[in-house]
Design an enzyme around this catalytic site. Structure first.
Site, PDB file in Angstrom:
ATOM      1  N   GLU A 137       0.811  -1.025   0.026  1.00  0.00           N
ATOM      2  CA  GLU A 137      -0.106  -0.051   0.107  1.00  0.00           C
ATOM      3  C   GLU A 137       0.939   1.211   0.140  1.00  0.00           C
ATOM      4  OE1 GLU A 137      -3.680   2.150   2.515  1.00  0.00           O
ATOM      5  OE2 GLU A 137      -2.650   0.390   3.210  1.00  0.00           O
ATOM      6  N   HIS A 201      -5.713   6.241  -1.899  1.00  0.00           N
ATOM      7  CA  HIS A 201      -4.782   7.527  -1.318  1.00  0.00           C
ATOM      8  C   HIS A 201      -4.392   8.461  -2.544  1.00  0.00           C
ATOM      9  CE1 HIS A 201      -4.224   6.011   2.589  1.00  0.00           C
ATOM     10  NE2 HIS A 201      -4.318   4.877   2.111  1.00  0.00           N
ATOM     11  N   ARG A 233     -21.337  17.389  -9.322  1.00  0.00           N
ATOM     12  CA  ARG A 233     -20.649  17.591 -10.355  1.00  0.00           C
ATOM     13  C   ARG A 233     -19.278  17.072 -10.548  1.00  0.00           C
ATOM     14  NH1 ARG A 233     -23.126  22.839  -9.208  1.00  0.00           N
ATOM     15  NH2 ARG A 233     -24.832  23.037 -10.432  1.00  0.00           N
ATOM     16  N   ASP A 254     -16.339  -1.023  10.259  1.00  0.00           N
ATOM     17  CA  ASP A 254     -16.514  -1.003  11.805  1.00  0.00           C
ATOM     18  C   ASP A 254     -17.025   0.295  12.401  1.00  0.00           C
ATOM     19  OD1 ASP A 254     -14.732   1.295  11.070  1.00  0.00           O
ATOM     20  OD2 ASP A 254     -13.165   0.809  11.876  1.00  0.00           O
ATOM     21  N   GLY A 255     -17.884   0.817  11.565  1.00  0.00           N
ATOM     22  CA  GLY A 255     -18.611   1.965  12.131  1.00  0.00           C
ATOM     23  C   GLY A 255     -17.910   3.432  12.303  1.00  0.00           C
ATOM     24  N   ASP A 281      -7.973  -3.714   7.509  1.00  0.00           N
ATOM     25  CA  ASP A 281      -6.867  -2.559   7.570  1.00  0.00           C
ATOM     26  C   ASP A 281      -6.394  -2.895   8.986  1.00  0.00           C
ATOM     27  OD1 ASP A 281      -5.258  -0.626   6.671  1.00  0.00           O
ATOM     28  OD2 ASP A 281      -6.745   0.789   6.960  1.00  0.00           O
ATOM     29  N   LEU A 314      -7.190   8.821  11.504  1.00  0.00           N
ATOM     30  CA  LEU A 314      -7.306   7.240  11.500  1.00  0.00           C
ATOM     31  C   LEU A 314      -6.153   6.664  10.817  1.00  0.00           C
ATOM     32  CD1 LEU A 314     -11.175   6.871  10.444  1.00  0.00           C
ATOM     33  CD2 LEU A 314     -10.118   6.252  12.455  1.00  0.00           C
ATOM     34  N   GLY A 316      -5.382   2.949  10.171  1.00  0.00           N
ATOM     35  CA  GLY A 316      -5.851   1.559  10.232  1.00  0.00           C
ATOM     36  C   GLY A 316      -6.984   1.372  11.275  1.00  0.00           C
TER      37      GLY A 316
END
Length: 389
Positions: A137, A201, A233, A254-255, A281, A314, A316
């Protein structure tokens, strides 16, 4: 999880089967040499055959996680070796994951080289059960959407990078790139060389996403997170992901990463043939009591189910695949069959592993998970070898 020396040949019955597509009542799975030999009605078994009664629950294909940064206190970026990969796989096996891609986020070239060598050894020797490939990644990402990646290590892809990626010798290599940072011709070369390319990303606009898909990009990494959003748009990456039906999109259910209402809308929008599939993740905090770790010299904290940098970004998740399946059933209102497909069949199809993993079919590897009535893991099998949850 305590490993058990159990023969790779036997007959499993006494649980409701989910074969990857549908539920089957009163069926048994016959294992031979670490493979699934057949799935048959239990009444057709020879009365004298030796069978193991699983005592209820659901026997399903083992979960496949295409994005796992760590677990059990181990971060793959810090331990990019065979032992680190094996430790991460052992941790996530407790939660039903029988196949995963250790995921290396943007790092120094020598760390990347060590990670490639470790996973190649795992593929060749089988010394890290559950490790089925590698996910890189980065570092070919957009600095504007870096998330928790170190901006100083992010760069554009060059022809020499393609040559290195095509020479890894890995059976399964997934690379996340930003389509606004990597030319379509380079994506095409990677895909033609057997690399699975996912987009993420990125601040790419819709047309740039489409150009990458036309060049062979197959997926989108953690849909909605660290990418240009959908607006009326400017469809952005999210609009491209949902509009281009062939794209497979990983979601972190995971919310915290995405609101459930947004995921439900995405599920309705994604008509296929590409689908949404579950990823964790996961970071080192998954499966252990630690509440912090260091990522590229920065302190990362676990609190209230989230994993973040000290500035709140955040970094992960603290998720495992069994949790993700339960979230899909309870919060996204998905039928259990679809939630299980998102955890096994769909990631297998995305990675090109159909025919080997993701279903209970003759000839497939005997990677299985036994779940109780609350969708919690009781037991797993990898290559026919059993271990308790």
């Amino acid at each position: 999880m305590a490993e058990a020396a159990v023969a790779k040949t036997g007959i499993l019955r006494g649980a409701r089967l989910f074969d990857g597509e549908r539920f089957l009542k009163d069926h048994a799975v016959v294992l031979e040499g670490g493979r699934i030999a057949s799935v048959v009605p239990a009444e057709s078994l020879d009365p004298d055959s030796v069978t193991e009664d699983l005592g209820g629950g659901v026997l399903a294909p083992g979960f496949i996680d295409a994005q796992v940064n760590g677990g059990g206190g181990v971060l793959f970026n810090d331990e990019p070796d065979l032992e680190g990969a094996a430790a991460i796989a052992r941790t996530h096996r407790r939660y039903g994951t029988t196949g995963l891609l250790p995921t290396l986020i943007t790092d120094e070239p020598d760390v990347t080289a060590r990670a490639i060598a470790a996973v190649r050894e795992a593929e060749m020797t089988g010394a890290a059960p559950g490790v089925i490939g590698l996910h890189l990644e980065g570092p070919f990402l957009a600095p504007s959407r870096k998330g928790a990646h170190s901006e100083g290590l992010i760069r554009k892809m060059a022809d020499a990078d393609v040559e290195q990626l095509l020479s890894t010798g890995l059976e399964t290599l997934l690379v996340t790139v930003a389509p606004d940072q990597v030319e379509p011709r380079l994506i095409r070369r990677l895909v033609e060389g057997g690399v699975t390319v996912s987009l993420g990303h990125s601040d790419a606009d819709y047309d740039t996403v489409c150009a990458a898909v036309d060049a062979g990009a197959r997926g989108v990494t953690h849909l909605f997170n660290a990418m240009s959003p959908l607006s009326h748009r400017a469809p952005g990456m999210v609009g491209g992901a949902l509009d281009r039906g062939e794209l497979w999109c990983g979601i972190i259910a995971d919310g915290h990463h995405v609101h459930p209402a947004v995921l439900r809308a995405a599920l309705r929008a994604k008509a296929g043939p590409g689908r949404l599939y579950l990823v964790t993740d996961a970071m080192p905090t998954a499966g252990c009591a630690e509440d912090h770790f260091i990522l590229n010299g920065r302190r990362v904290l676990r609190k209230d189910g989230q994993v973040t940098l000290e500035d709140g970004t955040l970094a992960g998740s603290d998720l495992d695949m069994a949790q993700a399946v339960r979230f899909a059933i309870d919060e996204l209102a998905l039928p259990p069959a679809e939630a299980l497909r998102m955890a096994s069949l769909y990631p297998a199809q995305f990675l090109g592993l159909e025919g080997r993993l993701g279903a209970l079919r003759p000839g497939y590897r005997a990677d299985l998970v036994l779940l109780d009535d609350d969708w919690r893991v009781k037991r797993t099998w990898i290559d026919g070898e059993s271990a308790e949850g």
